[in-house]
Structure formats: C-alpha cells, structure tokens
Enzyme design. Sequence first.
Site, PDB file in Angstrom:
ATOM      1  N   GLU A  96      40.921  39.324  34.590  1.00  0.00           N
ATOM      2  CA  GLU A  96      40.818  39.815  35.956  1.00  0.00           C
ATOM      3  C   GLU A  96      40.491  41.304  35.977  1.00  0.00           C
ATOM      4  O   GLU A  96      41.058  42.100  35.235  1.00  0.00           O
ATOM      5  CB  GLU A  96      42.083  39.530  36.764  1.00  0.00           C
ATOM      6  CG  GLU A  96      43.366  40.069  36.213  1.00  0.00           C
ATOM      7  CD  GLU A  96      44.573  39.631  37.048  1.00  0.00           C
ATOM      8  OE1 GLU A  96      44.598  38.488  37.519  1.00  0.00           O
ATOM      9  OE2 GLU A  96      45.485  40.461  37.221  1.00  0.00           O
ATOM     10  N   CYS A  97      39.514  41.648  36.792  1.00  0.00           N
ATOM     11  CA  CYS A  97      39.065  43.016  37.023  1.00  0.00           C
ATOM     12  C   CYS A  97      38.717  43.706  35.692  1.00  0.00           C
ATOM     13  O   CYS A  97      37.740  43.358  35.057  1.00  0.00           O
ATOM     14  CB  CYS A  97      40.108  43.796  37.816  1.00  0.00           C
ATOM     15  SG  CYS A  97      39.401  45.214  38.721  1.00  0.00           S
ATOM     16  N   GLY A  98      39.515  44.661  35.244  1.00  0.00           N
ATOM     17  CA  GLY A  98      39.198  45.347  33.999  1.00  0.00           C
ATOM     18  C   GLY A  98      39.084  44.419  32.818  1.00  0.00           C
ATOM     19  O   GLY A  98      38.299  44.658  31.897  1.00  0.00           O
ATOM     20  N   SER A 102      37.213  37.242  37.104  1.00  0.00           N
ATOM     21  CA  SER A 102      36.948  37.707  38.459  1.00  0.00           C
ATOM     22  C   SER A 102      37.485  39.120  38.625  1.00  0.00           C
ATOM     23  O   SER A 102      38.368  39.564  37.874  1.00  0.00           O
ATOM     24  CB  SER A 102      37.617  36.783  39.480  1.00  0.00           C
ATOM     25  OG  SER A 102      37.414  37.241  40.803  1.00  0.00           O
TER      26      SER A 102
END
Length: 478
Positions: free
Chosen positions: A347-349, A444
Amino acid sequence: MHRALSELDMADMADMADMGQGAVARCPAVLVTAPASGQGKTTITAALARLHARQGRRVRVFKCGPDFLDPFWHELASGAPVYQLDLWMTGEADCRARLHAAAQEADLIIVEGVMGLYDGEPSAADLALRFGLPVLAVIDAGAMAGTFGAVAYGLQHYRAGLRWAGVLANRVGSERHAGMLQASLQNPAHWLGALLRNPALTLPERHLGLVAATELGDAMARLDAAADALAATPLGQMDAVQLGAWAVDFPAPAARPVAPLLAGRTVAVARDAAFCFIYAANVQTLEQLGARVVFFSPLADAALPPCDAVWLPGGYPELHAAQLHANQPLRADLHAHVQAGKPLWAECGGMVALMDSIRQPDGRVQPLWGLLSGEVSMHTRLAALGPQQLVWQGHCLRGHTFHYSTCSSSAREVARTAAPGAAPRAKVREVGEALYRHGSIHASYFHAWFASAPQAVALLFGAAGADCVADAEKAACP
C-alpha cells in the site's frame, strides 16, 4: 533484524481480544484540539503524556483521524501503543471498544484531535460529543491579544453540549503577553497557562507530516524539554484529584469476535525508516485473524523471514530509493515469493517500491525493485488526500489516501476505491485509487484500516477465496 511482536504488543492484543468484557470503566480523559492545524496540539499532547508518564501514571494516547506520524511521538511519550479514533474510518463501535479497553488500565486518556475542532465530517467535536470527552483547546496566540478570549469562547460555544476543560496559550511572546491573554477570557477558570515561544519545542517536519520520533536520536530529550515547559503551567500542575474532574464513563462494548481465517499463517511486515506507516490496530487485526506476525527491514535485511504472505506498508521509499534498489538479494526473495504464488499486499509507499522506477522532483530517475510495471513521479504538492473505501470480495474496507506521487502502471486494475457518500470533504480525490493485481501482488495507494473488514484483509493475505476478482455488485459501502 527479523523480529516477532514485542511483549507489550502481545499483552495489548490480549486485552483487545477481551474488549467485550467488563462493566463501565471510568477514567480521566481529555481531547486536545485547536482552531486549526499548526497550532501545536501534537507537541502539547505528547508533552502532557510524557509529563504524567514521568510521574508514574499509566497514560494511553489516541489520535483522531488517519495519521501515522503523530502516534510515533505519542507512543514514545506514553510508553504504550497508540490507536486511531475516527467515527467514519474506524467506526463508533471500534472507538468505543478501544476507549473502554484503555480506561480499564489507564490513569489518564489523552486524545489528540485533527485539524481544527470543527473541521472534517465527522470532526473532533463530534467525537468529543459522542463520548463525553472534555475539550482542551491549544491556541497559537503569538499574534493576538484580546481576540484570544473570543477564539476560546467561540470554540467552546459553537456547538452546544461540549464539556470544556480549558484553554492553553501557545507560542506566547512574554509573561506580560500571557497576562493579556489570560485577562481576555470570560471565565478565568478556563485558563490553563501559557507556553512561551521556543523553537526547541517545535517538532521537525517534512512532506507528509512530522518526522517520526524513531528517526531522531534526541526525540526523548525533545519530549522532556516540552514536558518541563508544560510543568510550569496550571495544566502541567494538575494532580490526581484535579484530573478527576475530567473523568469519563466508558461503557463496555458488545463483543466483536474475529474468525481465525489466517490461523497457521505467518505474515511478514516491512518495518523501518522506509516503511513506517503501520497502524498498530492493523497488526492487531492480523493477530486476531490468527496470523503470526514477524517484522523485517527492507533497508537492512538481505532476505525475507520464512512467511506465507508479505505486507509492504507505506512510508518514505522515495527517500531511500537507491538503498532499496541496491538490496537485490531481498528483491530476489520478494520475486521468488510472488513466483510461488504467495500473497503480497503493498500500500502506497509499499506499492511505489515495487515499481520499475521513481522520478524525483528534480528530474532524477532512480530504479526500484521492478516487480510491478510502471513509473512513479514525485511532486512537490499533494496528489491525493482524503477518506476512501474499497469493496473487495463482498466486504467494505475503509481507509484513506495521502500521497505526493502519481504512478503510471500497465498492471491490471481489478478495483477502485471511492470517497464515502457522506458530506463533501476538502481535497478528497473523487476518482478514487486503483487496486492493481499482478500475479499474487495486490497494490494500491489506498491505506486500509484492517479492522473495518477483517474478512477482506484475510482474503488479501491468502485466506480461501483470495483468487476471486472483486465484484462491486456483491456489496455496497454505506
């Protein structure tokens, strides 16, 4: 650096597993808020927690809203895990359970608000009203005098029914200035003191928020300095009897058992300076699902620990891109993990690190791990911010988005998040975030609050049925 959960984490999880037990728990509690962001409420919250912890009290701190960075400081100050409270993202039942659990073991509960007292939908004021929390306002008074009293009065009376703890003036110019501020209050009993302007009491920041306390060798010294300054104020001199005026009754919540859908499975969680955006409640949810959780450092470890699934959380991979790319043995282990069909949730990073490359704001391009096709571009302004929810395998998973980068990927998009259907929120990215799938990778920009839908989380980490593709018709988020 492979590490199992600490004894403190395990004990806390055991407490949370029994969250439906017991009667009303009574404990002094306070919500620390402000007229706006940047007033100093995080520093005051951490200083207050540190001051009472030094005096031998058991302090539990919560953060209102989705935030990964402020809790680092609050955990260091209090010596206990910090959880989020958000009437939308975490839900009222979750908030009630966590507050009740804390009240059973604490001498003082401190909740740091988000932005200004009435900002957001729901706001910190909504939380205070829902649970009867006394409200302490921190006001940056560096450029005001008599207006200080008007701001304090407005914060207290804008919504009826708030319990008012008082007001603290921050970044005050002098003792004379403090006297003017105190005199401006309509009710002198609401004066809880003033902190003089002092750059040493300002916590360091960068993009995405505060620098994590774990990254600073002098973090505890900073907290002690802030606690020492607070100790000279009426707020800092409150004893157990005075704290009793802040007592709140927290009724026992209904039990919410979680099925052990991940029993017998080990989940390896990346945790270091590059991957530090981890809700304590998310690790807790994995444990409640029956998983064994171990930690590893992509910056320092050359191999994955033995595991059945991997979680790459968010953080700052853009600050450590070269070092991450250089760790090719770990990259090879991650590749073998995916080739074996084992789940990887990024997720993200975490998603950023899996991409082919990252383009920094100055134009430099740095290769990354290349397990997910695409390039990431860093920007100097926010690309997305706000609450989001994801329908996944018939379950509604809540969370948020907060990032300065954008990505272009050819990976298959299997779902997309959406903003909640409540009142409009500032800067919410209405198009939502893509959920990409490549082999056993799901990735994501979406930061998920695992406790909002444990069944969906179990599927992401390999429980039976994880090969199904999301079907938006199966469920709708409220």
